[in-house]
Design a protein around this motif. Structure first.
Motif, PDB file in Angstrom:
ATOM      1  N   ALA A  85     -12.471  42.096  19.548  1.00  0.00           N
ATOM      2  CA  ALA A  85     -13.117  42.598  20.761  1.00  0.00           C
ATOM      3  C   ALA A  85     -13.659  44.003  20.546  1.00  0.00           C
ATOM      4  CB  ALA A  85     -12.119  42.583  21.925  1.00  0.00           C
ATOM      5  N   VAL A  86     -12.924  44.831  19.811  1.00  0.00           N
ATOM      6  CA  VAL A  86     -13.361  46.206  19.567  1.00  0.00           C
ATOM      7  C   VAL A  86     -14.603  46.232  18.694  1.00  0.00           C
ATOM      8  CG1 VAL A  86     -12.749  48.378  18.433  1.00  0.00           C
ATOM      9  CG2 VAL A  86     -11.085  47.247  19.894  1.00  0.00           C
ATOM     10  N   VAL A  87     -14.591  45.466  17.618  1.00  0.00           N
ATOM     11  CA  VAL A  87     -15.687  45.538  16.655  1.00  0.00           C
ATOM     12  C   VAL A  87     -16.925  44.779  17.136  1.00  0.00           C
ATOM     13  CG1 VAL A  87     -15.275  43.484  15.228  1.00  0.00           C
ATOM     14  CG2 VAL A  87     -16.030  45.615  14.153  1.00  0.00           C
ATOM     15  N   PRO A 155     -10.906  42.637  11.386  1.00  0.00           N
ATOM     16  CA  PRO A 155     -12.329  42.804  11.669  1.00  0.00           C
ATOM     17  C   PRO A 155     -12.822  44.236  11.538  1.00  0.00           C
ATOM     18  CG  PRO A 155     -11.304  41.390  13.313  1.00  0.00           C
ATOM     19  CD  PRO A 155     -10.200  41.959  12.498  1.00  0.00           C
ATOM     20  N   VAL A 156     -12.022  45.217  11.947  1.00  0.00           N
ATOM     21  CA  VAL A 156     -12.488  46.606  11.914  1.00  0.00           C
ATOM     22  C   VAL A 156     -12.619  47.097  10.470  1.00  0.00           C
ATOM     23  CG1 VAL A 156     -11.951  48.980  12.555  1.00  0.00           C
ATOM     24  CG2 VAL A 156     -11.564  47.136  14.197  1.00  0.00           C
ATOM     25  N   MET A 157     -11.583  46.856   9.645  1.00  0.00           N
ATOM     26  CA  MET A 157     -11.667  47.297   8.257  1.00  0.00           C
ATOM     27  C   MET A 157     -12.765  46.540   7.512  1.00  0.00           C
ATOM     28  SD  MET A 157      -9.784  49.855   7.752  1.00  0.00           S
ATOM     29  CE  MET A 157     -10.024  49.925   5.986  1.00  0.00           C
ATOM     30  N   GLN A 158     -12.968  45.264   7.861  1.00  0.00           N
ATOM     31  CA  GLN A 158     -14.052  44.509   7.236  1.00  0.00           C
ATOM     32  C   GLN A 158     -15.406  45.119   7.599  1.00  0.00           C
ATOM     33  OE1 GLN A 158     -13.648  42.171   4.987  1.00  0.00           O
ATOM     34  NE2 GLN A 158     -15.848  41.932   4.718  1.00  0.00           N
ATOM     35  N   ALA A 164     -19.680  51.067   5.892  1.00  0.00           N
ATOM     36  CA  ALA A 164     -19.367  52.496   5.790  1.00  0.00           C
ATOM     37  C   ALA A 164     -18.957  52.963   4.403  1.00  0.00           C
ATOM     38  CB  ALA A 164     -18.261  52.862   6.795  1.00  0.00           C
ATOM     39  N   VAL A 165     -18.359  52.085   3.599  1.00  0.00           N
ATOM     40  CA  VAL A 165     -17.808  52.522   2.315  1.00  0.00           C
ATOM     41  C   VAL A 165     -18.892  53.101   1.408  1.00  0.00           C
ATOM     42  CG1 VAL A 165     -16.696  51.763   0.183  1.00  0.00           C
ATOM     43  CG2 VAL A 165     -15.811  51.002   2.391  1.00  0.00           C
ATOM     44  N   ALA A 166     -20.000  52.371   1.249  1.00  0.00           N
ATOM     45  CA  ALA A 166     -21.069  52.861   0.370  1.00  0.00           C
ATOM     46  C   ALA A 166     -21.631  54.185   0.878  1.00  0.00           C
ATOM     47  CB  ALA A 166     -22.179  51.814   0.268  1.00  0.00           C
ATOM     48  N   ASP A 167     -21.795  54.303   2.185  1.00  0.00           N
ATOM     49  CA  ASP A 167     -22.316  55.532   2.774  1.00  0.00           C
ATOM     50  C   ASP A 167     -21.358  56.693   2.535  1.00  0.00           C
ATOM     51  OD1 ASP A 167     -24.212  56.973   4.530  1.00  0.00           O
ATOM     52  OD2 ASP A 167     -22.523  57.035   5.908  1.00  0.00           O
ATOM     53  N   TYR A 168     -20.066  56.416   2.622  1.00  0.00           N
ATOM     54  CA  TYR A 168     -19.053  57.450   2.431  1.00  0.00           C
ATOM     55  C   TYR A 168     -19.062  57.965   0.993  1.00  0.00           C
ATOM     56  CZ  TYR A 168     -14.426  59.676   2.618  1.00  0.00           C
ATOM     57  OH  TYR A 168     -13.385  60.571   2.551  1.00  0.00           O
ATOM     58  N   PHE A 169     -19.106  57.058   0.025  1.00  0.00           N
ATOM     59  CA  PHE A 169     -18.952  57.450  -1.372  1.00  0.00           C
ATOM     60  C   PHE A 169     -20.253  57.868  -2.046  1.00  0.00           C
ATOM     61  CE2 PHE A 169     -14.913  55.148  -1.023  1.00  0.00           C
ATOM     62  CZ  PHE A 169     -14.070  56.066  -1.617  1.00  0.00           C
ATOM     63  N   GLU A 170     -21.367  57.793  -1.360  1.00  0.00           N
ATOM     64  CA  GLU A 170     -22.606  58.181  -2.010  1.00  0.00           C
ATOM     65  C   GLU A 170     -22.754  59.695  -2.134  1.00  0.00           C
ATOM     66  OE1 GLU A 170     -25.771  58.307   1.755  1.00  0.00           O
ATOM     67  OE2 GLU A 170     -25.936  56.786   0.195  1.00  0.00           O
ATOM     68  N   THR A 261      -6.927  60.139  -3.136  1.00  0.00           N
ATOM     69  CA  THR A 261      -7.093  60.857  -1.888  1.00  0.00           C
ATOM     70  C   THR A 261      -8.496  61.423  -1.875  1.00  0.00           C
ATOM     71  OG1 THR A 261      -4.770  61.458  -1.872  1.00  0.00           O
ATOM     72  CG2 THR A 261      -6.214  62.695  -0.421  1.00  0.00           C
ATOM     73  N   VAL A 262      -9.241  61.122  -0.823  1.00  0.00           N
ATOM     74  CA  VAL A 262     -10.636  61.512  -0.766  1.00  0.00           C
ATOM     75  C   VAL A 262     -10.895  62.272   0.517  1.00  0.00           C
ATOM     76  CG1 VAL A 262     -13.011  60.693  -0.849  1.00  0.00           C
ATOM     77  CG2 VAL A 262     -11.226  59.400  -2.001  1.00  0.00           C
ATOM     78  N   VAL A 263     -11.553  63.400   0.417  1.00  0.00           N
ATOM     79  CA  VAL A 263     -11.945  64.155   1.594  1.00  0.00           C
ATOM     80  C   VAL A 263     -13.425  64.464   1.481  1.00  0.00           C
ATOM     81  CG1 VAL A 263     -11.546  66.211   2.981  1.00  0.00           C
ATOM     82  CG2 VAL A 263      -9.668  65.199   1.717  1.00  0.00           C
ATOM     83  N   ARG A 264     -14.156  64.155   2.543  1.00  0.00           N
ATOM     84  CA  ARG A 264     -15.571  64.474   2.526  1.00  0.00           C
ATOM     85  C   ARG A 264     -15.983  64.998   3.889  1.00  0.00           C
ATOM     86  NH1 ARG A 264     -20.700  60.360   2.462  1.00  0.00           N
ATOM     87  NH2 ARG A 264     -22.291  61.967   2.542  1.00  0.00           N
ATOM     88  N   ALA A 265     -16.791  66.051   3.888  1.00  0.00           N
ATOM     89  CA  ALA A 265     -17.251  66.613   5.153  1.00  0.00           C
ATOM     90  C   ALA A 265     -18.261  65.692   5.799  1.00  0.00           C
ATOM     91  CB  ALA A 265     -17.898  67.979   4.920  1.00  0.00           C
ATOM     92  N   GLY A 266     -18.172  65.572   7.128  1.00  0.00           N
ATOM     93  CA  GLY A 266     -19.150  64.807   7.885  1.00  0.00           C
ATOM     94  C   GLY A 266     -19.691  65.648   8.998  1.00  0.00           C
ATOM     95  N   ARG A 267     -20.677  65.122   9.697  1.00  0.00           N
ATOM     96  CA  ARG A 267     -21.296  65.900  10.760  1.00  0.00           C
ATOM     97  C   ARG A 267     -20.715  65.621  12.121  1.00  0.00           C
ATOM     98  NH1 ARG A 267     -27.811  66.039   9.541  1.00  0.00           N
ATOM     99  NH2 ARG A 267     -27.688  67.168   7.558  1.00  0.00           N
ATOM    100  N   ARG A 268     -20.196  64.410  12.313  1.00  0.00           N
ATOM    101  CA  ARG A 268     -19.720  64.064  13.636  1.00  0.00           C
ATOM    102  C   ARG A 268     -18.400  63.329  13.560  1.00  0.00           C
ATOM    103  NH1 ARG A 268     -25.017  61.667  16.829  1.00  0.00           N
ATOM    104  NH2 ARG A 268     -26.177  63.595  16.977  1.00  0.00           N
ATOM    105  N   GLY A 269     -17.448  63.799  14.343  1.00  0.00           N
ATOM    106  CA  GLY A 269     -16.228  63.049  14.548  1.00  0.00           C
ATOM    107  C   GLY A 269     -15.320  63.029  13.350  1.00  0.00           C
ATOM    108  N   THR A 270     -14.148  62.430  13.546  1.00  0.00           N
ATOM    109  CA  THR A 270     -13.177  62.240  12.495  1.00  0.00           C
ATOM    110  C   THR A 270     -12.761  60.792  12.552  1.00  0.00           C
ATOM    111  OG1 THR A 270     -12.384  64.500  12.691  1.00  0.00           O
ATOM    112  CG2 THR A 270     -10.940  62.932  11.589  1.00  0.00           C
ATOM    113  N   LEU A 271     -12.992  60.042  11.498  1.00  0.00           N
ATOM    114  CA  LEU A 271     -12.651  58.636  11.461  1.00  0.00           C
ATOM    115  C   LEU A 271     -11.313  58.463  10.769  1.00  0.00           C
ATOM    116  CD1 LEU A 271     -16.069  57.095  10.420  1.00  0.00           C
ATOM    117  CD2 LEU A 271     -15.280  57.740  12.677  1.00  0.00           C
ATOM    118  N   ARG A 272     -10.511  57.605  11.345  1.00  0.00           N
ATOM    119  CA  ARG A 272      -9.242  57.289  10.702  1.00  0.00           C
ATOM    120  C   ARG A 272      -9.100  55.788  10.686  1.00  0.00           C
ATOM    121  NH1 ARG A 272      -4.473  60.280  13.574  1.00  0.00           N
ATOM    122  NH2 ARG A 272      -5.202  58.987  15.275  1.00  0.00           N
ATOM    123  N   GLY A 273      -8.657  55.256   9.628  1.00  0.00           N
ATOM    124  CA  GLY A 273      -8.474  53.819   9.567  1.00  0.00           C
ATOM    125  C   GLY A 273      -7.353  53.438   8.645  1.00  0.00           C
TER     126      GLY A 273
END
Length: 273
Positions: A85-87, A155-158, A164-170, A261-273
């Motif tokens: 329902a969330v995703v 569903p959310v992690m999928q 999101a994964v490719a966008d995060y690690f690029e 352990t990976v940390v990357r700066a983003g512009r909006r929000g903090t995502l946790r999963g």
């Protein structure tokens, strides 16, 4: 809201535990039995009436609050249906992520293109899912445990794996405050469990620091996303070069533990999963 329903549910359970019927309560309160049934059925009971029912039960409100808390333990994860329902609604998923970061309704509306009615609708939906408890003036309380995580294969992690994964690690992970580490090694399963606990504490420390900075002006903060993973794994091209295919369960040959352990700066929000 859901908390009122939880309270009435616990009151009903306490009546059953005490062997009291609606007729008994009605007699003690000087009401018709039908009126008492209607109050419990609609979960529409003022605090003064709740106090009267508690007096019948010989309980105080503090005891009732404790029972409500025990009856509704914080969630460590959502059900499969709840995650679906969330995703299924991008606005609802966005709002869920924002509530994990403690954002107010005003912050959500100011940052994203959701209108206030849309954002309130999402908060109501999250309340019905048991993700938050929506309170007066659109304030809320998270109803999830501090160790909450999305279902590993849910569903959310999928969704995040696909989008999101490719966008995060690029990114280069070379900005201020950014870090990317890839560490290989072999340890015992018991030691791996200990490392998992330490990594979880690290993630919790990051979340607590985020909450502690809530009152700081936005000009003094920058959004980061922490991704923590540890997996028994051997890179596919390396597996192809093994002299013998690994036997099932032979982790010493088949895999190298990968804590990262990976940390990357983003512009909006903090995502946790």
């Amino acid at each position: 809201m859901s908390s009122s329903q939880d309270l009435i549910t616990v009151l009903k359970a306490e009546l059953r535990r005490a062997g009291l019927t609606y007729a008994d309560v009605a007699r003690e309160l000087g009401l018709a039995e039908s009126s008492v049934k209607r109050m419990f059925a609609k979960a529409d009971m003022p605090l003064s009436r709740i106090d009267e029912v508690l007096a019948v039960l010989k309980m105080d409100f503090a005891e009732l609050a404790r029972e409500v808390a025990l009856a509704s333990p914080p969630r460590r994860e959502l059900t499969l249906e709840q995650e679906r329902a969330v995703v299924a609604d991008p606005k609802l998923l966005l709002t869920a992520i924002c509530t994990l970061s403690g954002w107010t309704l005003e912050q959500i509306v100011q940052t994203y293109t959701l209108s206030k009615p849309q954002a309130v609708g999402c908060l109501l939906a999250l309340d019905k899912l048991g993700f938050i408890e929506l309170r007066a003036n659109n304030r809320y309380r998270l109803k999830i445990d501090k160790t909450f995580r999305w279902r590993p294969h849910g569903p959310v992690m999928q969704f995040f794996r696909q989008h999101a994964v490719a966008d995060y690690f690029e990114g280069g992970f070379d900005g201020a405050g950014e870090l990317l580490m890839l560490v290989h090694g072999q340890v015992t399963p018991a030691q791996a469990a200990l490392f998992n606990e330490r990594l979880q504490r690290l993630a919790q420390d990051f979340s607590q620091q985020h909450l502690g900075n809530q009152k700081l002006p936005s000009t003094e903060k920058q959004a980061f996303t922490v991704l923590v993973g540890m997996r028994s794994w051997l890179f596919a091209p390396f597996r192809e070069q093994l002299r013998e295919p690994p036997e099932a369960g032979n982790s010493a040959l088949a895999a190298m533990p990968l804590p990262s352990t990976v940390v990357r700066a983003g512009r909006r929000g903090t995502l946790r999963g």
